[in-house]
Write an enzyme that holds these catalytic residues in place. Structure first.
Site, PDB file in Angstrom:
ATOM      1  N   ARG A 164       9.693  -9.237  -0.210  1.00 14.98           N
ATOM      2  CA  ARG A 164      10.879  -8.463  -0.601  1.00 14.98           C
ATOM      3  C   ARG A 164      12.135  -9.347  -0.600  1.00 14.98           C
ATOM      4  O   ARG A 164      13.210  -8.914  -0.185  1.00 14.98           O
ATOM      5  CB  ARG A 164      11.108  -7.267   0.325  1.00 14.98           C
ATOM      6  CG  ARG A 164      10.003  -6.222   0.322  1.00 14.98           C
ATOM      7  CD  ARG A 164       9.926  -5.495  -1.022  1.00 14.98           C
ATOM      8  NE  ARG A 164       9.044  -4.341  -0.937  1.00 14.98           N
ATOM      9  CZ  ARG A 164       7.727  -4.389  -1.107  1.00 14.98           C
ATOM     10  NH1 ARG A 164       7.130  -5.537  -1.377  1.00 14.98           N
ATOM     11  NH2 ARG A 164       7.011  -3.282  -1.033  1.00 14.98           N
ATOM     12  N   SER A 250      10.583   2.518   0.354  1.00 10.43           N
ATOM     13  CA  SER A 250      10.537   2.103   1.757  1.00 10.43           C
ATOM     14  C   SER A 250      11.949   1.736   2.201  1.00 10.43           C
ATOM     15  O   SER A 250      12.596   0.914   1.547  1.00 10.43           O
ATOM     16  CB  SER A 250       9.667   0.870   1.942  1.00 10.43           C
ATOM     17  OG  SER A 250       8.353   1.139   1.562  1.00 10.43           O
ATOM     18  N   GLU A 350      15.696  -2.356   3.779  1.00 14.19           N
ATOM     19  CA  GLU A 350      15.372  -2.977   2.499  1.00 14.19           C
ATOM     20  C   GLU A 350      16.497  -2.800   1.475  1.00 14.19           C
ATOM     21  O   GLU A 350      16.848  -3.736   0.774  1.00 14.19           O
ATOM     22  CB  GLU A 350      14.088  -2.333   1.954  1.00 14.19           C
ATOM     23  CG  GLU A 350      12.999  -3.312   1.632  1.00 14.19           C
ATOM     24  CD  GLU A 350      12.086  -2.755   0.572  1.00 14.19           C
ATOM     25  OE1 GLU A 350      12.328  -3.050  -0.606  1.00 14.19           O
ATOM     26  OE2 GLU A 350      11.138  -2.035   0.915  1.00 14.19           O
TER      27      GLU A 350
HETATM   28  N1  EPU Z   1       1.709   4.767   8.588  1.00 16.16           N
HETATM   29  C1  EPU Z   1       1.788   5.694   9.580  1.00 16.16           C
HETATM   30  N2  EPU Z   1       2.733   6.675   9.496  1.00 16.16           N
HETATM   31  C2  EPU Z   1       3.600   6.744   8.470  1.00 16.16           C
HETATM   32  C3  EPU Z   1       3.543   5.780   7.440  1.00 16.16           C
HETATM   33  C4  EPU Z   1       2.574   4.793   7.521  1.00 16.16           C
HETATM   34  O1  EPU Z   1       1.015   5.671  10.532  1.00 16.16           O
HETATM   35  O2  EPU Z   1       4.429   7.661   8.450  1.00 16.16           O
HETATM   36  C5  EPU Z   1       0.648   3.760   8.634  1.00 16.16           C
HETATM   37  C6  EPU Z   1      -0.408   4.074   7.562  1.00 16.16           C
HETATM   38  O3  EPU Z   1      -1.382   4.934   8.059  1.00 16.16           O
HETATM   39  C7  EPU Z   1      -0.979   2.725   7.253  1.00 16.16           C
HETATM   40  C8  EPU Z   1       0.207   1.786   7.482  1.00 16.16           C
HETATM   41  O4  EPU Z   1       1.165   2.489   8.251  1.00 16.16           O
HETATM   42  O5  EPU Z   1      -1.999   2.384   8.143  1.00 16.16           O
HETATM   43  C9  EPU Z   1       0.807   1.245   6.203  1.00 16.16           C
HETATM   44  O6  EPU Z   1       1.231   2.326   5.368  1.00 16.16           O
HETATM   45  P1  EPU Z   1       1.182   2.227   3.761  1.00 16.16           P
HETATM   46  O7  EPU Z   1      -0.146   1.795   3.310  1.00 16.16           O
HETATM   47  O8  EPU Z   1       1.735   3.498   3.238  1.00 16.16           O
HETATM   48  O9  EPU Z   1       2.119   1.019   3.397  1.00 16.16           O
HETATM   49  P2  EPU Z   1       3.553   0.585   3.924  1.00 16.16           P
HETATM   50  O10 EPU Z   1       3.399  -0.696   4.653  1.00 16.16           O
HETATM   51  O11 EPU Z   1       4.227   1.701   4.650  1.00 16.16           O
HETATM   52  C10 EPU Z   1       4.114  -0.923   1.884  1.00 16.16           C
HETATM   53  C11 EPU Z   1       5.289  -1.154   0.999  1.00 16.16           C
HETATM   54  C12 EPU Z   1       5.344  -0.079  -0.087  1.00 16.16           C
HETATM   55  C13 EPU Z   1       4.063  -0.146  -0.892  1.00 16.16           C
HETATM   56  C14 EPU Z   1       2.879   0.074   0.045  1.00 16.16           C
HETATM   57  C15 EPU Z   1       1.569  -0.122  -0.661  1.00 16.16           C
HETATM   58  C16 EPU Z   1       6.981  -2.251   2.338  1.00 16.16           C
HETATM   59  C17 EPU Z   1       8.281  -2.129   3.058  1.00 16.16           C
HETATM   60  N3  EPU Z   1       6.527  -1.135   1.764  1.00 16.16           N
HETATM   61  O12 EPU Z   1       4.335   0.310   2.553  1.00 16.16           O
HETATM   62  O13 EPU Z   1       6.427  -0.415  -0.949  1.00 16.16           O
HETATM   63  O14 EPU Z   1       4.052   0.835  -1.918  1.00 16.16           O
HETATM   64  O15 EPU Z   1       2.932  -0.902   1.119  1.00 16.16           O
HETATM   65  O16 EPU Z   1       1.354  -1.465  -0.917  1.00 16.16           O
HETATM   66  O17 EPU Z   1       6.412  -3.340   2.273  1.00 16.16           O
HETATM   67  C18 EPU Z   1       8.741  -0.007  -1.348  1.00 16.16           C
HETATM   68  O18 EPU Z   1       8.947  -1.207  -1.081  1.00 16.16           O
HETATM   69  O19 EPU Z   1       9.688   0.736  -1.675  1.00 16.16           O
HETATM   70  C19 EPU Z   1       7.407   0.521  -1.236  1.00 16.16           C
HETATM   71  C20 EPU Z   1       7.147   1.828  -1.395  1.00 16.16           C
END
Ligand code: EPU
Length: 354
Positions: A164, A250, A350
């Site tokens: 990012r 995010s 972010e």
């Molecule tokens: N999780 C929780 N509770 C929550 C949210 C997430 O326990 O409320 C856990 C999920 O169960 C999972 C882990 O956290 O095990 C990761 O969650 P997720 O797969 O939804 O991905 P993320 O790390 O929260 C990142 C990116 C997203 C992108 C997704 C998919 C960042 C800051 N965010 O989210 O990007 O769509 O991976 O690759 O890196 C964005 O940047 O705006 C964005 C949406």
């Protein structure tokens, strides 16, 4: 050169925050920037480049002159033995570009489907999702220096991409070593981006949500269109549509810690979601940290934490009674405090706060 005054920005930011641009110029081609810089008064004015407004929090009227990027066009501009080179104007809608590349037989962007915003913003924050980052598909970009009006080209190395992150998020003094002290924050307007899309396409799998889709459907060798459909389904199920519930995706970056720090946290918090990175460091899921602190579904004023994904802050007041930038930042700071007190980790926002 038309300089519009007091232009409402509520429909130009995905949170739906009410604010005005005191001065706004629409940029639909390089000549608009050249024209602006020929005017001695306008040339001196501080400037703010606005794309899709999908990664900003507006905390008041925008005083720098807003340059609203509306440069269009999508075309195949070249090919090498291994790649198709596709170019898009910075003002093109990102998701429409992803769809267009698939429709025209140039796969490679499908994991990045349905990300809000415009093409010009994609290299700025090196957008990423489901195992693909923009830098994996980037060829080069065209930009204009906002001081001199000179156009210039950057390749991937010059963009100094990180998680990012890119040269466009830094001043010279905060630039990462990859950028060799070179920062372009506020100094450039991206006009066109070129993507290198592999001719020998292979699916990028391995992300938990995509693996789940493979198991559910029994499809173990998905095509690009299949992955695009899955990613659209996953995002629609987990993330709010900003046209319905305002948000900026995010709100925090996933923090990185050393293996020692991670081992220490795991002792106290055995369920923490974490991923080992190639360089030996460990990435923690910020959504999990926020969720563990009990924030999911909570609100402060009209700023809320999304029920299905704690990493996403939302506008609970809709268009009629919208959240303010101040409310969003108050909620963000409260979340940072909780996470810091419990885990000793400071979450980094972010979006750009304007
Ligand atoms: N999780 C929780 N509770 C929550 C949210 C997430 O326990 O409320 C856990 C999920 O169960 C999972 C882990 O956290 O095990 C990761 O969650 P997720 O797969 O939804 O991905 P993320 O790390 O929260 C990142 C990116 C997203 C992108 C997704 C998919 C960042 C800051 N965010 O989210 O990007 O769509 O991976 O690759 O890196 C964005 O940047 O705006 C964005 C949406």
């Amino acid at each position: 050169m038309l300089v519009e005054k007091n232009v409402p920005l509520q429909l130009s930011n995905t949170f739906g925050i009410v604010a005005k641009a005191l001065q706004l110029v629409r940029v639909s081609g390089d000549a608009d920037v050249a024209g602006l810089l020929q005017d001695p008064v306008l040339a001196q004015a501080p400037k703010f480049v606005l794309g899709g407004g999908s990664n900003i929090v507006l905390t008041g009227d925008v005083k720098p002159m807003v340059l609203k990027v509306e440069i269009k066009g999508k075309r195949l501009v070249g090919e090498t033995a291994r790649e198709w080179i596709v170019e898009a104007g910075a003002g093109e809608n990102w998701h429409e570009l992803v769809t267009w590349t698939l429709d025209n037989g140039y796969p490679g962007l499908e994991n990045l489907a349905l990300i809000p915003g415009l093409v010009g913003g994609s290299p700025v924050q090196n957008i990423g999702a489901y195992g693909v980052e923009l830098q994996d598909r980037f060829d080069s970009l065209e930009a204009i220096d906002l001081e001199t009006g000179q156009p210039f080209t950057l390749n991937a190395a010059q963009c100094a991409f990180g998680y990012r992150d890119s040269v466009f998020k830094h001043t010279s003094s905060t630039a990462s070593s990859g950028a060799q002290g070179f920062g372009l924050l506020g100094k450039a307007l991206i006009t066109r981006v070129r993507f290198a899309l592999p001719k020998a396409w292979k699916p990028v799998l391995g992300y938990a949500d995509i693996d789940k889709k493979m198991q559910q459907t029994g499809i173990c060798a998905p095509g690009a269109r299949q992955i695009y459909d899955w990613v659209c389904d996953i995002r629609r199920a987990k993330l709010p549509d900003w046209q319905v519930i305002g948000n900026a995706g995010s709100f925090f970056k996933n923090p990185t810690v050393s293996p020692e720090q991670c081992a220490d946290i795991i002792q106290r918090e055995p369920k923490i979601v974490h991923y080992l990175l190639a360089d030996g460091s460990v990435k923690l899921a910020a959504g999990w940290l926020i969720d563990a602190c009990g924030w999911k579904g909570k609100s402060i004023g009209n700023a809320g934490v999304y029920e299905k994904q704690a990493l996403v802050l939302v506008n609970r007041g809709g268009r009629a009674n919208p959240v303010t930038g101040g409310e969003v930042m108050t909620l963000a700071k409260s979340i940072q405090t909780s996470v810091y007190e419990r885990f000793g980790i400071l979450l980094e926002p972010e979006p750009v706060v304007v």
